[in-house]
Design a protein around this motif. Structure first.
Motif: not given
Length: 98
Positions: A4-23
């Protein structure tokens, strides 16, 4: 299972940066994630999360593929390549100024 939507949690961050592990592995830049996290932490920027992820399917010959969460919503999603000559300071500047 659907939560249920009530189970969703708010993240403590506003932006995420993804780095490719293979690269990062292929370009021998395995410490890039840790270095970037440290650079952001030293500025008190806990609102940006640095995440190592699987292949982003760009596979540059001389760089690491990077994606920021705010640009993944674009259609098509925007991906970036960090050239091997660029350092952590260049990524930090890109994140904070862009």
């Amino acid at each position: 299972m659907t939560l249920p939507i009530e189970a969703a949690l708010a993240a403590r961050w506003k932006e995420a940066v993804f780095l490719c592990t293979k690269c990062m592995k292929r370009q021998d830049r395995k410490d890039l994630r840790g270095e970037l996290r440290s650079a952001l932490k030293s500025e008190g920027r806990k609102d940006i999360r640095v995440i190592a992820c699987g292949c982003l399917d760009v596979c540059p010959k001389h760089g690491v593929t990077i994606a920021r969460s705010s640009e993944l919503r674009d259609h098509p999603p925007r991906l970036h390549v960090l050239d091997n000559r660029d350092g952590v300071e260049d990524v930090r500047r890109w994140l904070l100024d862009g």
